[in-house]
Design an enzyme around this catalytic site. Sequence first.
Site, PDB file in Angstrom:
ATOM      1  CB  SER A 128      43.331  51.464  41.218  1.00 47.06           C
ATOM      2  OG  SER A 128      43.007  51.072  42.283  1.00 47.06           O
ATOM      3  CE1 TYR A 141      41.059  47.113  38.516  1.00 50.29           C
ATOM      4  CE2 TYR A 141      41.463  47.534  40.808  1.00 50.29           C
ATOM      5  CZ  TYR A 141      41.273  48.041  39.642  1.00 50.29           C
ATOM      6  OH  TYR A 141      40.793  49.213  39.599  1.00 50.29           O
TER       7      TYR A 141
END
Length: 248
Positions: A128, A141
């Site tokens: 990401s 995350y």
Amino acid sequence: MGIGEAFAREFAARGHNLVLVARSEAKLYALAEELRRERGIRVEVCVEDLSHVDAPVSVYEFCCQHHIKIDFLVNCAGLSQAGYFDDIPMGKLDDIMMVNMMAMATLTRLFLPGMVSRRQGNIINIASLGGLQGVPGLGLYSASKAFVITLSESLFMELQDKGVHVIVVCPGFIATGFFDHAGHNVKKIRLPLSGVDVVVHAAMRGLKNNRMRIFPTLLDAILVFSQRLASRKTVVRLASYFAAVNDE
Ligand SMILES: NC(=O)c1ccc[n+]([C@@H]2O[C@H](COP(=O)([O-])OP(=O)(O)OC[C@H]3O[C@@H](n4cnc5c(N)ncnc54)[C@H](OP(=O)(O)O)[C@@H]3O)[C@@H](O)[C@H]2O)c1
């Protein structure tokens, strides 16, 4: 679901046989049935919860038992939890680390020897943009995706002369159920959302062009480049602003 399903559809359209892995049995079987019917390929379903420590070995053994050699491993399963780090339930903390990092690393470790011995293989790791800096409200995350990026970069170089190509894809915000699953109000996000196909096509182009890190959209590339021009604090502040997780 989401990006993983889009990869399954793309590989099916290219005539590849598939092994689909996730927890949602009914969705997996429905997708498998559709792809078998429409593409005439072999599709196996392997229902596993990758937050369990032995799940990657079960996936590997499933493939061995079915005499399946994996040419493309797509490490896409992932999850997040929006909010302050000290509010994350302990069970969710484990799940994020197990699925985003442990499962990805273990599956890679298990399937690599076969790829190396055949001098043929491709590993697509889905990280990401959030993995390039801390993101307040998505701290664990973003840290887990930093792990994916760093390991993938090392493997890209280690495996370059062994016939195995590792790429790491770093999407920005993509329109899937991811935000609902993470309790992140998608309406608050201050960047445009892209479609899943943008991620898949960028990954396929990246494989073809022997790239290491893939930033799917022009905006992603601009955001990454602009990190070089700003202080680290500013970069983290901007990430927080764009994701807007903890905004009222
Ligand atoms: N959407 C975005 O904006 C975005 C941006 C950057 C990166 N990513 C990354 O892209 C990947 C895919 O996300 P997505 O947007 O497609 O999200 P999604 O729609 O929520 O899909 C997540 C997928 O992971 C599977 N999964 C989750 N937990 C699992 C578990 N414990 N065991 C097995 N499978 C599990 C889910 O299947 P089951 O629930 O059936 O198990 C589902 O297929 C993730 O790694 C995510 O971090 C997403």
